[in-house]
Design an enzyme around this catalytic site. Structure first.
Site, PDB file in Angstrom:
ATOM      1  N   THR A   1      54.787 -43.709   8.352  1.00 18.63           N
ATOM      2  CA  THR A   1      53.952 -43.651   9.551  1.00 18.63           C
ATOM      3  C   THR A   1      54.130 -44.866  10.472  1.00 18.63           C
ATOM      4  O   THR A   1      53.838 -44.778  11.657  1.00 18.63           O
ATOM      5  CB  THR A   1      52.458 -43.564   9.164  1.00 18.63           C
ATOM      6  OG1 THR A   1      52.140 -44.677   8.342  1.00 18.63           O
ATOM      7  CG2 THR A   1      52.150 -42.279   8.442  1.00 18.63           C
ATOM      8  N   ASP A   2      54.604 -46.002   9.888  1.00 22.84           N
ATOM      9  CA  ASP A   2      54.611 -47.235  10.686  1.00 22.84           C
ATOM     10  C   ASP A   2      55.391 -47.105  11.982  1.00 22.84           C
ATOM     11  O   ASP A   2      54.930 -47.527  13.038  1.00 22.84           O
ATOM     12  CB  ASP A   2      55.170 -48.398   9.848  1.00 22.84           C
ATOM     13  CG  ASP A   2      54.147 -48.868   8.822  1.00 22.84           C
ATOM     14  OD1 ASP A   2      52.973 -48.469   8.935  1.00 22.84           O
ATOM     15  OD2 ASP A   2      54.524 -49.621   7.903  1.00 22.84           O
TER      16      ASP A   2
ATOM     17  N   THR B   1      55.582 -43.573   2.920  1.00 23.13           N
ATOM     18  CA  THR B   1      54.557 -43.572   1.861  1.00 23.13           C
ATOM     19  C   THR B   1      54.450 -42.228   1.159  1.00 23.13           C
ATOM     20  O   THR B   1      54.168 -42.152  -0.037  1.00 23.13           O
ATOM     21  CB  THR B   1      53.192 -43.946   2.498  1.00 23.13           C
ATOM     22  OG1 THR B   1      53.296 -45.272   2.994  1.00 23.13           O
ATOM     23  CG2 THR B   1      52.062 -43.880   1.504  1.00 23.13           C
TER      24      THR B   1
ATOM     25  N   ASP C   1      61.277 -47.412   3.835  1.00 28.03           N
ATOM     26  CA  ASP C   1      59.966 -47.669   4.419  1.00 28.03           C
ATOM     27  C   ASP C   1      60.256 -47.636   5.921  1.00 28.03           C
ATOM     28  O   ASP C   1      61.203 -48.288   6.384  1.00 28.03           O
ATOM     29  CB  ASP C   1      59.479 -49.063   3.990  1.00 28.03           C
ATOM     30  CG  ASP C   1      58.093 -49.365   4.534  1.00 28.03           C
ATOM     31  OD1 ASP C   1      57.209 -49.632   3.721  1.00 28.03           O
ATOM     32  OD2 ASP C   1      57.917 -49.352   5.772  1.00 28.03           O
ATOM     33  N   SER C   2      59.462 -46.897   6.695  1.00 27.35           N
ATOM     34  CA  SER C   2      59.875 -46.649   8.080  1.00 27.35           C
ATOM     35  C   SER C   2      59.905 -47.900   8.931  1.00 27.35           C
ATOM     36  O   SER C   2      60.476 -47.896  10.021  1.00 27.35           O
ATOM     37  CB  SER C   2      58.976 -45.597   8.725  1.00 27.35           C
ATOM     38  OG  SER C   2      57.730 -46.157   9.071  1.00 27.35           O
ATOM     39  N   SER C   3      59.309 -49.002   8.453  1.00 29.13           N
ATOM     40  CA  SER C   3      59.427 -50.225   9.258  1.00 29.13           C
ATOM     41  C   SER C   3      60.874 -50.715   9.304  1.00 29.13           C
ATOM     42  O   SER C   3      61.207 -51.581  10.112  1.00 29.13           O
ATOM     43  CB  SER C   3      58.467 -51.307   8.759  1.00 29.13           C
ATOM     44  OG  SER C   3      58.341 -51.241   7.379  1.00 29.13           O
TER      45      SER C   3
END
Ligand code: ASN
Length: 556
Positions: A140-141, A33, A108-110
């Site tokens: 952050t995920d 993000t 996106d870290s997911s």
């Protein structure tokens, strides 16, 4: 406790100029993000973070001329110049010079997996000698998983590595990105905390103890079983030095990148879970490890016919390592209740106070080590490798505020003992709960390792290194212990420091080149000048000489 440097005339001029010391930090952008912008399909990561988000902000750019910083960008060792930015002077009288290296694909870290973790580890390794510290920007995920994985992958880490991200993008009006990144940069640029850490909302956590606890609050992370390693206040950052782990081997920094993430799984027990469900997971093709999230202090349903325990025991007999961690946020798995004891009798390993993130990544790391067996993995899962679990609870010695006098006294006494070559005294002083002294510095910025680097006793230097003294700290003149040892002509000290991963800082190389003209031998051992010895040669030569010394009985 000063060390007189034999500075040659060309350098003396440069030394006399008042200058504000700079730390060099590499920011590695993986996505998340923090760098996102809106798109028709929702927020997506965007490139150009340094120019778009940092260059325009005075706290991230003091407006000075941007110099280029070398960054090793790929496996072939290709170096590319990256424009750098510099922070204004901090309360600690330093500036942090940094550049942002962006990954080809921002995620996106997911969506991150073991391949992404390996890329981060390799980027740190390739640039290890070029920078003082590393800040990794990440979503952050899955941040707690990445922190845990990296803490195991980065072996004998001697420099500070901090991961951070944000809940709101840097380009949003109200965001936490600026504070999280600036806090990380300042900690990375000033404190030698050789661990994989997570900085968020003014707190520095041990990475492998952390977990995401809030989906949108700015206080998104916590490390429920380990107090923060440092806390930033309006005045300064207070580091909990007693907690900091340090490498205690005479070994170089190295990385292990092939985690076995495809053959581990995680399963949460719930009331009414059927043994068949657990059995189905345990019979997945090629499964080698399972993290079982149990109730409370490590309890699972007994069942009338012991079917659940039998399913677990059978899998353990087939060579699958099963690790018991608690579903609770705090506390540890311990054999207090009969239901928990039967798990351990069946061969389930107690994961103590490991987080699920740390348990899963540690399993994947251990299973991929050369010569790993189910027994060796099971044994190491209950041991602390990087401070990820509490083996035994010991009271932590805390210094009351105002203990400064004792601190200064202890450091002075230690300095004398080092100068006099009194190993026994040095050992005694450090035994008295004085480990924080190892990376403490006197008024000229010399740590005990700096002092030992120029003292006659090689065993003292070795002892300090094996206690976790850092080879990377720089004194007020910007000098590393390696520079001082070479300058003092102490070849054996130079070799020992290099075997421990020491290297000359890029700011020292010009001075070292000049000094090497006079004494090519010892400076060659330090890795500079016409008779430069590579890391590899040093390791080989070092081992032989070390063996000789051991035979002669002079090595400790
Ligand atoms: N989905 C984002 C990520 O993990 C969440 C964040 O960074 N705040 O990449």
């Amino acid at each position: 406790m000063t060390i007189m440097e034999d500075i040659i005339p060309e350098m003396a001029e440069q030394q006399s100029e008042p200058h504000i010391p700079e730390s060099r930090v590499l920011i590695i952008m993986t996505g998340g993000t923090i760098c996102m912008r809106p798109s028709p399909s929702g927020f997506i990561p965007a490139r150009g973070f340094q120019e778009q988000c940092l260059a325009r902000v005075p706290t991230f750019n003091d407006g000075s001329r941007s110099t280029m910083m070398d960054v090793v960008v790929d496996n072939t060792g290709q170096i590319k110049g990256h424009p750098s930015l510099r922070t204004p002077q901090t309360v600690y009288g330093r500036r942090v010079r940094y550049t942002v290296f962006e990954f080809e694909e921002l995620l996106d870290s997911s969506s991150i997996d073991a391949k992404g973790w390996a890329e981060i580890a390799k980027t740190v390794e390739r640039n290890y000698t070029l920078f003082d510290a590393f800040v990794i920007l990440h979503g952050t995920d899955s941040l707690a998983y990445t922190c845990s994985a990296l803490s195991f992958m980065l072996q004998n880490l001697g420099k500070t590595v901090i991961l951070t991200g944000s809940q709101a993008p840097m380009l949003e009006l109200q965001n936490d990105a600026g504070d999280n990144l600036l806090g990380s940069l300042v900690v990375a640029g000033h404190f030698m905390i050789p661990e994989v850490c997570l900085y968020f909302n003014n707190k520095l956590f041990r990475g492998n103890r952390s977990c995401k606890v809030a989906a949108s609050d700015f206080a998104a992370f916590n490390s429920p079983n380990c107090v923060p390693l440092a806390v930033t206040t309006s005045m300064r950052t207070n580091v909990n030095w007693d907690l900091i782990n340090r490498p205690t081997n005479i070994q170089h920094f190295s990385i292990q990148t092939n985690l076995d993430t495809t053959h581990v799984a995680c399963l949460r027990i719930f009331p009414g879970i059927k043994p068949e469900m657990i059995d189905a997971v345990l019979k997945l093709d090629g499964l080698r490890g399972l993290v079982l999230e149990t109730f409370g202090a490590g309890n699972a349903p007994h069942g009338q016919d012991n079917a659940l325990i039998n399913v677990l025991a059978d899998a353990i007999k087939r060579g699958i390592v099963i690790v018991n961690v608690t579903q609770c946020l705090t506390g540890s798995v311990s054999p207090v209740y009969a239901t928990g004891m039967s798990l351990s009798r069946a061969g389930v390993v107690a994961g103590l106070d490991l987080t699920t993130e740390a348990a899963l990544t540690k399993l994947a790391y251990l299973l991929a080590l050369p010569n790993a067996t189910p027994e060796s993995v099971a044994r190491d899962m209950s041991r602390s490798l990087r401070g990820e679990l509490t083996e035994v609870s010991q009271p932590v010695f805390q210094h009351p505020d105002g203990a400064l006098t004792e601190r200064v006294q202890a450091l002075t006494v230690l300095g004398y003992a080092i100068a006099q070559g009194d190993l026994q005294r040095v050992e005694e002083i450090l035994k008295l709960e004085h480990h924080y002294l190892l990376n403490d510095a006197d008024y000229s910025g010399n740590t005990p390792v700096h002092l030992a680097a120029t003292s006659p006793s090689l065993p003292i230097l070795r002892f300090l290194l094996m206690q976790g003294g850092s080879v990377h700290m720089r004194n007020s003149n910007g000098r590393t212990p390696l520079f001082l040892a070479a300058n003092a002509g102490l070849s054996e000290h130079v070799m020992l420091l290099r075997q421990s991963g020491a290297h000359l800082h890029s700011d020292e190389r010009a001075a070292a080149q000049l000094l090497a003209r006079r004494r090519p031998g010892v400076w060659g051992l330090a890795g500079i000048g016409p008779r430069e010895i590579s890391d590899r040669e040093m390791e080989e030569a070092g081992e032989e000489r070390l063996a000789e010394r051991m035979m002669a009985g002079s090595a400790p």
